[in-house]
Motif scaffolding. Structure first.
Motif, PDB file in Angstrom:
ATOM      1  N   LEU A 200      -0.843  11.903  -1.988  1.00  0.00           N
ATOM      2  CA  LEU A 200      -1.404  10.552  -2.129  1.00  0.00           C
ATOM      3  C   LEU A 200      -2.866  10.605  -2.558  1.00  0.00           C
ATOM      4  N   GLU A 203      -3.169  11.148  -6.195  1.00  0.00           N
ATOM      5  CA  GLU A 203      -2.798   9.978  -6.988  1.00  0.00           C
ATOM      6  C   GLU A 203      -3.888   8.906  -6.971  1.00  0.00           C
ATOM      7  N   ILE A 205      -5.092   7.160  -4.511  1.00  0.00           N
ATOM      8  CA  ILE A 205      -4.808   6.011  -3.648  1.00  0.00           C
ATOM      9  C   ILE A 205      -6.081   5.618  -2.904  1.00  0.00           C
ATOM     10  N   ASN A 206      -6.171   4.374  -2.510  1.00  0.00           N
ATOM     11  CA  ASN A 206      -7.330   3.879  -1.746  1.00  0.00           C
ATOM     12  C   ASN A 206      -7.676   4.866  -0.615  1.00  0.00           C
TER      13      ASN A 206
END
Length: 382
Positions: A200, A203, A205-206
């Motif tokens: 994650l 990628e 992500i936040n």
């Protein structure tokens, strides 16, 4: 819960066998006592017959050796002879007893309670009454069944506590095994979660999301560590109990309902104590969660830390419904819970962690309808 049916059957057989053996010993002892008592009475009756024979001899006649031997042989049975004129003669008793009339009367009443007096008659005429008591051997034998019963009672108590301890040991092994297996089972998906979290991050992500996931992963790692340590001796290290308590308290504060008012107060800046960080924080979490459950999700919970002599004192207070005084000790027993779906393991684990692992103490300091105060104490690491 029956962990070993065969052992339970063996226990019952041993108990029945013990009861039968004890019953036989008591019956045999009672029979022996009665027989010995009858033999003593026969000896006294023979003594009385010898006395009648001597009294019936003409003056100056030779009594022979037999009556004299009978008198000489009976030296163990205490006797008081009261003739028809009221003259008292004592045998096999202290010499001073003969001159002490009060003692003689008291002994006569005692002997009447122990044995039926023997009436000495000759040619239909009552010559005297013979009162006799139990010999020293018979008196000792009389208390033998009581001593035997005490021994049996102690033996039974030892057996009871042995099997109770054995059962408790089996239960502890079971819980420890379940805890370690739980830790093992959590380990596999936890490793997977670490990998997924890294993906994650890759990628983009936040970061707040992955950060929260990391916190939860860290929490699962802590839980796994705690469960893996149940049943084994934890490693203790010198830590500041004020800091460790506050960290655990703050963690729960951030994740609890806003309806709960949290309060932390330490009267000292720091207190060094030998602790296992993971297990100690577990005790704080258990006590705080128990308090929250008792308040049904709404109320105030507080922790106060102070120093008493060479001890660090931690007081955990809540405004819940309270605990009955008769349950102050039983709430720490495994399986005891007031929750409908509870297992009753929380406070039992807390007690073990505090008292067995950290050599501290925990108890219910006070409780009422207004709330409960739990008290823990730990020796300072000087």
């Amino acid at each position: 819960m029956n962990f070993n049916p065969e052992k339970k059957t063996t226990t019952i057989i041993l108990q029945v066998a013990s009861f039968v053996i004890v019953s036989l010993i008591l019956w045999n002892t009672n029979s022996f006592f009665k027989k010995f008592k009858e033999e003593e009475r026969n000896k006294v009756e023979i003594w009385a017959s010898a006395l009648v024979e001597l009294e019936s001899l003409p003056e100056g006649a030779d009594p022979g050796n037999l009556p004299l031997k009978i008198f000489q042989k009976n030296t163990s049975t205490p006797m008081i002879l009261v003739n028809r004129d009221g003259v008292v003669k004592v045998s096999n008793m202290p010499k001073e007893a003969a001159s002490d009339t009060v003692l003689v009367q008291r002994k006569i009443k005692q002997f009447e309670g122990e044995n039926t007096p023997i009436k000495i008659n000759h040619k239909g005429e009552e010559l005297a009454t013979l009162y006799y008591g139990n010999s020293e051997v018979l008196n000792k034998l009389k208390y033998y069944p009581i001593a035997l019963l005490l021994i049996i009672f102690l033996f039974g108590a030892v057996i009871y506590f042995f099997f109770k301890t054995n059962k408790s040991s089996e239960q502890n092994k079971l819980w420890a095994g379940m805890a370690k297996e739980t830790a093992h089972q959590i380990g596999t998906p936890l490793t997977s979660l670490l990998g997924w979290n890294e993906l994650l991050k890759a990628e983009n992500i936040n970061p707040n999301i992955t950060s929260e996931i990391e916190k939860d992963i860290a929490r699962l790692e802590t839980i796994t560590e705690r469960f893996s340590k149940i049943g084994s001796l934890p490693i203790l290290e010198p830590l500041d109990i004020v800091v460790e308590t506050k960290n655990a308290f703050d963690y729960l504060k951030l994740r609890s309902s806003k309806l709960i008012l949290f309060s932390f107060d330490s009267k000292v800046a720091s207190l060094p104590v030998l602790l296992n960080k993971s297990l100690y924080q577990w005790t704080i979490e258990n006590l705080v969660k128990n308090g929250i459950d008792a308040m049904r999700g709404k109320g105030s919970i507080s922790i106060e830390i102070l120093k008493e002599g060479n001890n660090a004192i931690i007081l955990v207070s809540d405004t819940g419904h309270g605990i009955l005084k008769r349950n102050f000790n039983t709430i720490f027993n495994p399986g005891v819970t007031s929750k409908k779906r509870g297992w009753g393991l929380g406070l039992s684990l807390v007690k073990r962690i505090v008292e067995e692992y950290h050599k501290g103490k925990i108890k219910v300091l006070s409780s009422s309808k207004e709330g409960t105060i739990m008290k823990m104490s730990f020796k300072l690491n000087s």
